[in-house]
Design an enzyme around this catalytic site. Structure first.
Site, PDB file in Angstrom:
ATOM      1  N   CYS A 255     127.347 -68.633 -29.354  1.00  0.00           N
ATOM      2  CA  CYS A 255     128.130 -68.952 -28.171  1.00  0.00           C
ATOM      3  C   CYS A 255     128.630 -70.373 -28.392  1.00  0.00           C
ATOM      4  CB  CYS A 255     127.286 -68.861 -26.902  1.00  0.00           C
ATOM      5  SG  CYS A 255     128.110 -69.562 -25.457  1.00  0.00           S
TER       6      CYS A 255
ATOM      7  N   CYS B 255     128.862 -72.701 -24.857  1.00  0.00           N
ATOM      8  CA  CYS B 255     127.614 -73.213 -24.284  1.00  0.00           C
ATOM      9  C   CYS B 255     126.512 -72.718 -25.208  1.00  0.00           C
ATOM     10  CB  CYS B 255     127.436 -72.843 -22.814  1.00  0.00           C
ATOM     11  SG  CYS B 255     127.895 -71.172 -22.342  1.00  0.00           S
ATOM     12  N   SER B 256     125.680 -71.826 -24.756  1.00  0.00           N
ATOM     13  CA  SER B 256     124.683 -71.284 -25.680  1.00  0.00           C
ATOM     14  C   SER B 256     124.169 -69.973 -25.116  1.00  0.00           C
ATOM     15  CB  SER B 256     123.539 -72.268 -25.897  1.00  0.00           C
ATOM     16  OG  SER B 256     123.097 -72.733 -24.640  1.00  0.00           O
ATOM     17  N   CYS B 257     125.121 -69.143 -24.601  1.00  0.00           N
ATOM     18  CA  CYS B 257     124.765 -67.832 -24.066  1.00  0.00           C
ATOM     19  C   CYS B 257     123.940 -67.071 -25.109  1.00  0.00           C
ATOM     20  CB  CYS B 257     126.016 -67.033 -23.736  1.00  0.00           C
ATOM     21  SG  CYS B 257     126.995 -67.813 -22.460  1.00  0.00           S
TER      22      CYS B 257
END
Lengths: 81, 89, 207
Positions: free
Chosen positions: C105, C108-110
Protein backbone atom coordinates in the site's frame (compact mmCIF):
# COMPACT_ATOMS: atom_id res chain seq x y z
CA UNK A 1 -1.55 16.20 -2.99
CA UNK A 2 0.87 14.76 -3.13
CA UNK A 3 1.61 14.71 0.55
CA UNK A 4 4.47 12.99 2.35
CA UNK A 5 2.58 9.69 2.40
CA UNK A 6 2.52 9.33 -1.41
CA UNK A 7 5.88 7.58 -1.76
CA UNK A 8 5.32 5.07 -4.59
CA UNK A 9 8.34 5.14 -6.91
CA UNK A 10 10.40 7.58 -4.83
CA UNK A 11 14.13 7.10 -4.33
CA UNK A 12 16.23 7.62 -1.24
CA UNK A 13 14.47 5.80 1.59
CA UNK A 14 17.34 3.37 1.95
CA UNK A 15 17.35 -0.29 2.90
CA UNK A 16 14.41 -2.23 4.23
CA UNK A 17 14.40 -2.31 8.03
CA UNK A 18 15.48 -5.59 9.58
CA UNK A 19 12.47 -7.34 11.03
CA UNK A 20 12.74 -10.12 13.50
CA UNK A 21 11.13 -8.52 16.51
CA UNK A 22 7.54 -8.30 17.72
CA UNK A 23 4.89 -6.55 15.58
CA UNK A 24 4.61 -3.82 18.18
CA UNK A 25 7.81 -2.63 19.82
CA UNK A 26 6.01 -0.88 22.67
CA UNK A 27 2.66 -1.15 24.42
CA UNK A 28 1.62 2.37 23.35
CA UNK A 29 1.94 1.33 19.68
CA UNK A 30 -0.44 -1.60 20.07
CA UNK A 31 -2.84 0.58 22.07
CA UNK A 32 -2.76 3.28 19.38
CA UNK A 33 -3.48 0.66 16.71
CA UNK A 34 -6.49 -0.72 18.61
CA UNK A 35 -7.80 2.74 19.59
CA UNK A 36 -7.95 3.80 15.94
CA UNK A 37 -9.93 0.70 14.98
CA UNK A 38 -12.30 1.29 17.89
CA UNK A 39 -12.92 4.98 17.09
CA UNK A 40 -13.56 4.16 13.40
CA UNK A 41 -15.90 1.32 14.36
CA UNK A 42 -17.75 3.68 16.73
CA UNK A 43 -18.23 6.16 13.89
CA UNK A 44 -16.11 8.90 15.49
CA UNK A 45 -14.46 9.50 12.11
CA UNK A 46 -13.87 7.65 8.84
CA UNK A 47 -10.61 6.03 7.76
CA UNK A 48 -10.36 8.75 5.12
CA UNK A 49 -10.56 11.48 7.78
CA UNK A 50 -7.88 9.62 9.71
CA UNK A 51 -5.58 9.31 6.70
CA UNK A 52 -6.18 12.92 5.62
CA UNK A 53 -5.33 14.15 9.12
CA UNK A 54 -2.09 12.17 9.12
CA UNK A 55 -1.18 13.45 5.67
CA UNK A 56 -1.44 17.04 6.87
CA UNK A 57 1.54 16.54 9.20
CA UNK A 58 4.27 18.66 7.51
CA UNK A 59 6.69 16.41 5.56
CA UNK A 60 9.74 17.14 7.71
CA UNK A 61 7.92 16.17 10.89
CA UNK A 62 6.12 13.31 9.16
CA UNK A 63 9.27 11.49 8.07
CA UNK A 64 11.00 12.12 11.40
CA UNK A 65 8.16 10.52 13.38
CA UNK A 66 8.05 6.86 14.30
CA UNK A 67 5.23 5.22 12.33
CA UNK A 68 2.71 4.89 15.13
CA UNK A 69 3.43 8.40 16.41
CA UNK A 70 1.88 9.62 13.15
CA UNK A 71 -1.21 7.64 14.04
CA UNK A 72 -1.19 8.98 17.56
CA UNK A 73 -0.85 12.58 16.34
CA UNK A 74 -3.82 12.12 13.99
CA UNK A 75 -5.89 10.50 16.75
CA UNK A 76 -5.22 13.43 19.07
CA UNK A 77 -6.27 15.88 16.35
CA UNK A 78 -9.48 13.98 15.61
CA UNK A 79 -10.75 13.13 19.09
CA UNK A 80 -8.90 15.61 21.29
CA UNK A 81 -7.08 14.49 24.39
CA UNK B 1 -16.37 1.12 -17.44
CA UNK B 2 -15.82 -2.57 -18.12
CA UNK B 3 -13.11 -5.17 -17.60
CA UNK B 4 -10.78 -4.97 -20.61
CA UNK B 5 -11.25 -1.21 -21.13
CA UNK B 6 -8.18 0.97 -21.46
CA UNK B 7 -8.32 3.97 -19.14
CA UNK B 8 -6.13 6.92 -18.25
CA UNK B 9 -5.80 8.26 -14.73
CA UNK B 10 -6.67 11.96 -14.82
CA UNK B 11 -3.81 14.36 -14.50
CA UNK B 12 -4.71 16.18 -11.31
CA UNK B 13 -3.24 17.69 -8.22
CA UNK B 14 -6.05 18.42 -5.78
CA UNK B 15 -5.10 20.12 -2.51
CA UNK B 16 -7.07 17.70 -0.31
CA UNK B 17 -7.15 13.97 0.33
CA UNK B 18 -6.99 11.80 -2.79
CA UNK B 19 -6.36 8.10 -3.35
CA UNK B 20 -4.83 8.09 -6.83
CA UNK B 21 -1.10 7.63 -6.19
CA UNK B 22 0.85 10.26 -8.09
CA UNK B 23 2.91 7.61 -9.89
CA UNK B 24 -0.15 6.52 -11.90
CA UNK B 25 -1.60 9.96 -12.68
CA UNK B 26 -1.64 10.60 -16.41
CA UNK B 27 -0.82 6.95 -17.16
CA UNK B 28 -2.80 4.42 -19.16
CA UNK B 29 -3.74 0.95 -17.96
CA UNK B 30 -6.36 -1.75 -18.38
CA UNK B 31 -9.35 -2.39 -16.13
CA UNK B 32 -8.94 -5.95 -14.83
CA UNK B 33 -11.53 -6.19 -12.05
CA UNK B 34 -14.60 -4.52 -10.65
CA UNK B 35 -13.91 -4.14 -6.92
CA UNK B 36 -17.22 -2.79 -5.64
CA UNK B 37 -18.15 0.62 -4.35
CA UNK B 38 -16.84 2.71 -1.52
CA UNK B 39 -17.15 6.10 0.08
CA UNK B 40 -15.46 8.63 -2.17
CA UNK B 41 -12.28 9.34 -0.17
CA UNK B 42 -11.74 12.95 -1.27
CA UNK B 43 -15.19 13.77 0.13
CA UNK B 44 -15.18 11.34 3.05
CA UNK B 45 -11.99 12.99 4.34
CA UNK B 46 -14.02 16.20 4.77
CA UNK B 47 -17.61 15.21 5.54
CA UNK B 48 -17.08 11.69 6.90
CA UNK B 49 -19.64 8.95 6.45
CA UNK B 50 -22.07 11.24 4.60
CA UNK B 51 -19.82 11.14 1.52
CA UNK B 52 -21.30 9.73 -1.70
CA UNK B 53 -20.30 6.24 -2.79
CA UNK B 54 -18.58 5.49 -6.03
CA UNK B 55 -17.46 2.42 -8.01
CA UNK B 56 -13.88 1.21 -7.71
CA UNK B 57 -11.99 -0.75 -10.38
CA UNK B 58 -8.56 -2.37 -10.41
CA UNK B 59 -6.38 -0.98 -13.18
CA UNK B 60 -3.27 -2.88 -14.34
CA UNK B 61 -0.41 -0.71 -15.58
CA UNK B 62 2.55 -2.19 -17.50
CA UNK B 63 5.64 -1.38 -15.41
CA UNK B 64 7.30 0.21 -18.44
CA UNK B 65 4.31 2.60 -18.77
CA UNK B 66 5.05 3.87 -15.26
CA UNK B 67 8.84 3.68 -15.02
CA UNK B 68 10.14 3.64 -18.56
CA UNK B 69 12.38 1.19 -20.40
CA UNK B 70 14.34 0.16 -17.28
CA UNK B 71 11.28 -1.67 -15.94
CA UNK B 72 11.08 -5.43 -16.45
CA UNK B 73 8.93 -6.02 -19.51
CA UNK B 74 5.79 -7.97 -18.76
CA UNK B 75 5.55 -6.95 -15.10
CA UNK B 76 2.46 -5.01 -14.04
CA UNK B 77 1.37 -2.81 -11.16
CA UNK B 78 -2.29 -3.01 -10.12
CA UNK B 79 -3.97 -0.05 -8.45
CA UNK B 80 -7.56 0.23 -7.16
CA UNK B 81 -9.04 3.49 -8.43
CA UNK B 82 -12.35 5.28 -7.99
CA UNK B 83 -13.95 5.68 -11.42
CA UNK B 84 -14.05 9.49 -11.32
CA UNK B 85 -10.22 9.43 -11.18
CA UNK B 86 -10.29 7.85 -14.65
CA UNK B 87 -10.95 9.03 -18.21
CA UNK B 88 -10.83 7.58 -21.70
CA UNK B 89 -7.26 7.52 -23.03
CA UNK C 1 16.64 6.98 32.06
CA UNK C 2 17.86 6.91 28.44
CA UNK C 3 16.52 9.31 25.81
CA UNK C 4 14.62 6.44 24.20
CA UNK C 5 12.98 5.47 27.45
CA UNK C 6 12.04 9.06 28.12
CA UNK C 7 10.52 9.43 24.65
CA UNK C 8 8.62 6.18 25.04
CA UNK C 9 7.21 7.31 28.39
CA UNK C 10 6.08 10.56 26.78
CA UNK C 11 4.29 8.74 23.99
CA UNK C 12 2.73 6.33 26.46
CA UNK C 13 1.40 9.28 28.47
CA UNK C 14 -0.20 10.71 25.34
CA UNK C 15 -1.85 7.36 24.57
CA UNK C 16 -3.04 7.09 28.17
CA UNK C 17 -4.97 10.34 27.72
CA UNK C 18 -6.60 8.92 24.58
CA UNK C 19 -7.46 5.70 26.41
CA UNK C 20 -9.28 7.88 28.97
CA UNK C 21 -11.14 9.74 26.21
CA UNK C 22 -12.15 6.44 24.57
CA UNK C 23 -13.42 5.03 27.85
CA UNK C 24 -15.27 8.23 28.81
CA UNK C 25 -17.02 8.29 25.43
CA UNK C 26 -17.97 4.62 25.66
CA UNK C 27 -15.86 3.74 22.59
CA UNK C 28 -13.72 1.04 24.23
CA UNK C 29 -12.58 0.21 27.76
CA UNK C 30 -8.98 -0.40 28.76
CA UNK C 31 -9.84 -4.07 29.27
CA UNK C 32 -11.29 -4.10 25.75
CA UNK C 33 -8.07 -2.66 24.37
CA UNK C 34 -6.02 -5.29 26.21
CA UNK C 35 -8.24 -8.08 24.87
CA UNK C 36 -7.79 -6.94 21.29
CA UNK C 37 -4.04 -6.69 21.71
CA UNK C 38 -3.97 -10.22 23.12
CA UNK C 39 -5.95 -11.43 20.11
CA UNK C 40 -3.07 -10.29 17.89
CA UNK C 41 -0.84 -12.87 19.52
CA UNK C 42 -3.31 -15.77 19.52
CA UNK C 43 -6.39 -15.45 17.26
CA UNK C 44 -5.79 -12.68 14.73
CA UNK C 45 -2.55 -13.91 13.14
CA UNK C 46 -1.18 -14.97 9.77
CA UNK C 47 -2.17 -18.51 10.68
CA UNK C 48 -5.72 -17.59 9.63
CA UNK C 49 -4.55 -16.72 6.13
CA UNK C 50 -2.35 -19.83 6.06
CA UNK C 51 -5.34 -22.06 6.87
CA UNK C 52 -7.20 -20.58 3.92
CA UNK C 53 -4.30 -21.27 1.56
CA UNK C 54 -3.89 -24.85 2.70
CA UNK C 55 -7.60 -25.51 2.34
CA UNK C 56 -7.34 -24.16 -1.21
CA UNK C 57 -4.35 -26.45 -1.89
CA UNK C 58 -6.40 -29.46 -0.89
CA UNK C 59 -9.83 -28.54 -2.22
CA UNK C 60 -10.28 -27.23 -5.78
CA UNK C 61 -13.82 -26.17 -4.86
CA UNK C 62 -12.59 -24.10 -1.92
CA UNK C 63 -9.87 -22.59 -4.11
CA UNK C 64 -12.51 -21.48 -6.57
CA UNK C 65 -14.56 -19.88 -3.81
CA UNK C 66 -11.43 -18.23 -2.35
CA UNK C 67 -10.53 -16.62 -5.66
CA UNK C 68 -14.12 -15.52 -6.29
CA UNK C 69 -14.86 -14.07 -2.83
CA UNK C 70 -12.01 -14.34 -0.35
CA UNK C 71 -13.95 -12.70 2.48
CA UNK C 72 -16.70 -15.31 2.30
CA UNK C 73 -14.15 -18.13 1.96
CA UNK C 74 -12.36 -16.83 5.07
CA UNK C 75 -15.65 -16.73 6.98
CA UNK C 76 -16.21 -20.42 6.11
CA UNK C 77 -13.16 -21.19 8.24
CA UNK C 78 -14.35 -18.89 11.00
CA UNK C 79 -12.09 -15.99 10.07
CA UNK C 80 -14.51 -13.10 9.99
CA UNK C 81 -12.75 -10.00 8.75
CA UNK C 82 -13.64 -6.42 8.01
CA UNK C 83 -14.86 -5.71 11.47
CA UNK C 84 -14.13 -2.09 12.13
CA UNK C 85 -15.00 -0.83 8.64
CA UNK C 86 -17.61 -2.50 6.45
CA UNK C 87 -15.93 -1.19 3.28
CA UNK C 88 -12.87 -3.40 3.83
CA UNK C 89 -13.02 -6.43 1.52
CA UNK C 90 -10.54 -9.21 0.96
CA UNK C 91 -9.37 -10.35 -2.47
CA UNK C 92 -7.08 -13.33 -3.12
CA UNK C 93 -4.55 -13.35 -5.98
CA UNK C 94 -3.01 -16.66 -7.02
CA UNK C 95 0.60 -17.40 -7.95
CA UNK C 96 1.26 -19.83 -10.80
CA UNK C 97 4.19 -20.95 -12.94
CA UNK C 98 3.66 -17.76 -14.99
CA UNK C 99 2.74 -15.23 -12.29
CA UNK C 100 4.13 -14.06 -8.96
CA UNK C 101 2.07 -11.65 -6.84
CA UNK C 102 3.20 -9.21 -4.16
CA UNK C 103 1.15 -6.73 -2.15
CA UNK C 104 1.81 -3.20 -0.92
CA UNK C 105 0.00 0.00 0.00
CA UNK C 106 2.01 2.96 -1.24
CA UNK C 107 -0.30 5.68 0.12
CA UNK C 108 -0.48 4.44 3.68
CA UNK C 109 0.00 0.86 4.77
CA UNK C 110 -3.32 -0.92 4.19
CA UNK C 111 -2.89 -4.57 5.11
CA UNK C 112 -5.28 -7.51 5.60
CA UNK C 113 -5.09 -7.15 9.39
CA UNK C 114 -8.27 -9.09 10.10
CA UNK C 115 -6.86 -12.14 8.33
CA UNK C 116 -3.11 -11.77 8.91
CA UNK C 117 -2.76 -9.74 12.11
CA UNK C 118 -0.91 -6.40 12.26
CA UNK C 119 1.74 -5.75 9.58
CA UNK C 120 5.50 -6.14 10.12
CA UNK C 121 7.64 -2.98 10.35
CA UNK C 122 9.17 -3.41 6.90
CA UNK C 123 5.74 -3.52 5.23
CA UNK C 124 4.94 -0.09 6.69
CA UNK C 125 8.34 1.39 5.83
CA UNK C 126 8.80 4.04 3.17
CA UNK C 127 11.69 1.92 1.88
CA UNK C 128 9.38 -0.99 0.96
CA UNK C 129 6.41 1.10 -0.17
CA UNK C 130 8.45 3.37 -2.44
CA UNK C 131 10.50 0.62 -4.06
CA UNK C 132 8.31 -2.43 -4.51
CA UNK C 133 6.14 -0.75 -7.17
CA UNK C 134 9.20 0.47 -9.10
CA UNK C 135 11.60 -2.44 -8.62
CA UNK C 136 9.65 -5.44 -7.32
CA UNK C 137 12.27 -7.93 -8.46
CA UNK C 138 15.03 -6.09 -6.60
CA UNK C 139 12.98 -5.96 -3.40
CA UNK C 140 12.00 -9.63 -3.67
CA UNK C 141 15.65 -10.57 -4.22
CA UNK C 142 16.49 -8.88 -0.91
CA UNK C 143 14.01 -11.25 0.69
CA UNK C 144 15.91 -14.11 -0.96
CA UNK C 145 13.24 -14.62 -3.60
CA UNK C 146 14.59 -14.53 -7.15
CA UNK C 147 11.76 -14.50 -9.67
CA UNK C 148 12.65 -15.99 -13.07
CA UNK C 149 12.65 -13.52 -16.01
CA UNK C 150 9.88 -15.49 -17.68
CA UNK C 151 7.53 -15.11 -14.68
CA UNK C 152 5.32 -12.01 -14.64
CA UNK C 153 5.47 -10.04 -11.40
CA UNK C 154 2.15 -8.48 -10.42
CA UNK C 155 2.26 -5.82 -7.75
CA UNK C 156 -1.05 -5.00 -6.02
CA UNK C 157 -1.18 -1.50 -4.53
CA UNK C 158 -4.14 -1.47 -2.12
CA UNK C 159 -5.19 2.13 -2.69
CA UNK C 160 -8.93 1.75 -1.98
CA UNK C 161 -10.52 -0.38 0.75
CA UNK C 162 -9.74 -3.73 -0.88
CA UNK C 163 -7.18 -5.85 0.94
CA UNK C 164 -5.08 -8.46 -0.83
CA UNK C 165 -3.75 -11.88 0.11
CA UNK C 166 -1.41 -13.94 -2.07
CA UNK C 167 -2.21 -17.60 -2.74
CA UNK C 168 1.15 -19.34 -3.21
CA UNK C 169 1.43 -22.64 -5.04
CA UNK C 170 1.80 -25.80 -2.98
CA UNK C 171 5.49 -26.70 -2.97
CA UNK C 172 6.59 -30.12 -4.14
CA UNK C 173 6.61 -32.64 -1.30
CA UNK C 174 3.94 -30.82 0.73
CA UNK C 175 1.19 -33.16 -0.46
CA UNK C 176 2.63 -35.86 1.83
CA UNK C 177 2.22 -33.64 4.90
CA UNK C 178 -0.86 -33.28 7.09
CA UNK C 179 -2.95 -30.10 6.74
CA UNK C 180 -1.55 -28.81 10.04
CA UNK C 181 2.01 -29.36 8.81
CA UNK C 182 1.18 -27.63 5.54
CA UNK C 183 -0.20 -24.64 7.44
CA UNK C 184 3.17 -24.25 9.13
CA UNK C 185 4.82 -23.86 5.70
CA UNK C 186 2.71 -20.84 4.80
CA UNK C 187 4.42 -17.98 6.60
CA UNK C 188 3.14 -14.42 6.82
CA UNK C 189 5.60 -13.35 4.11
CA UNK C 190 4.20 -16.02 1.74
CA UNK C 191 0.81 -14.31 2.10
CA UNK C 192 2.33 -10.90 1.32
CA UNK C 193 4.29 -12.34 -1.60
CA UNK C 194 7.82 -11.74 -0.34
CA UNK C 195 8.45 -15.45 0.27
CA UNK C 196 7.43 -18.85 -1.08
CA UNK C 197 6.51 -21.85 1.03
CA UNK C 198 9.24 -24.47 1.10
CA UNK C 199 9.29 -28.04 2.37
CA UNK C 200 12.21 -28.78 4.69
CA UNK C 201 14.80 -31.07 3.09
CA UNK C 202 14.39 -33.86 5.64
CA UNK C 203 10.68 -34.11 4.75
CA UNK C 204 11.45 -34.24 1.04
CA UNK C 205 13.90 -37.09 1.59
CA UNK C 206 11.29 -39.38 3.14
CA UNK C 207 8.62 -38.67 0.53
Amino acid sequence: MAYANDVGGMHGFGDLPEEHGPLFESVWEAQTFVLNQAFVAAGAYTLDEFRATMERIPPGEYYAMPYYERWLTALETLVGS
Amino acid sequence: MNVGDRVRVRTMNPPGHNRAPRYVRGHVGEVVRFVGDGRFPDESAVVGSAAHREDIVTVAFPSAELWGPDAHSGDRVHVDLFVSYLEQP
Amino acid sequence: MSADHHRNAELQARVNRLLDVAEARGVITRAGVDQRIEAFSDRVTARNGAEMIVRAWNSPEYRERLLADAGAAAAELGHVGGGFSSDIRLHAVANSAEVHNVIVCTLCSCYPVAWLGPPPAWYKSEAYRSRVVRDPRGVLAEFGLVVPDSTEVRVWDASAEARYIVVPERPEGAEALSEAEQVALVTRDCLIGTALPTVPARVREVT
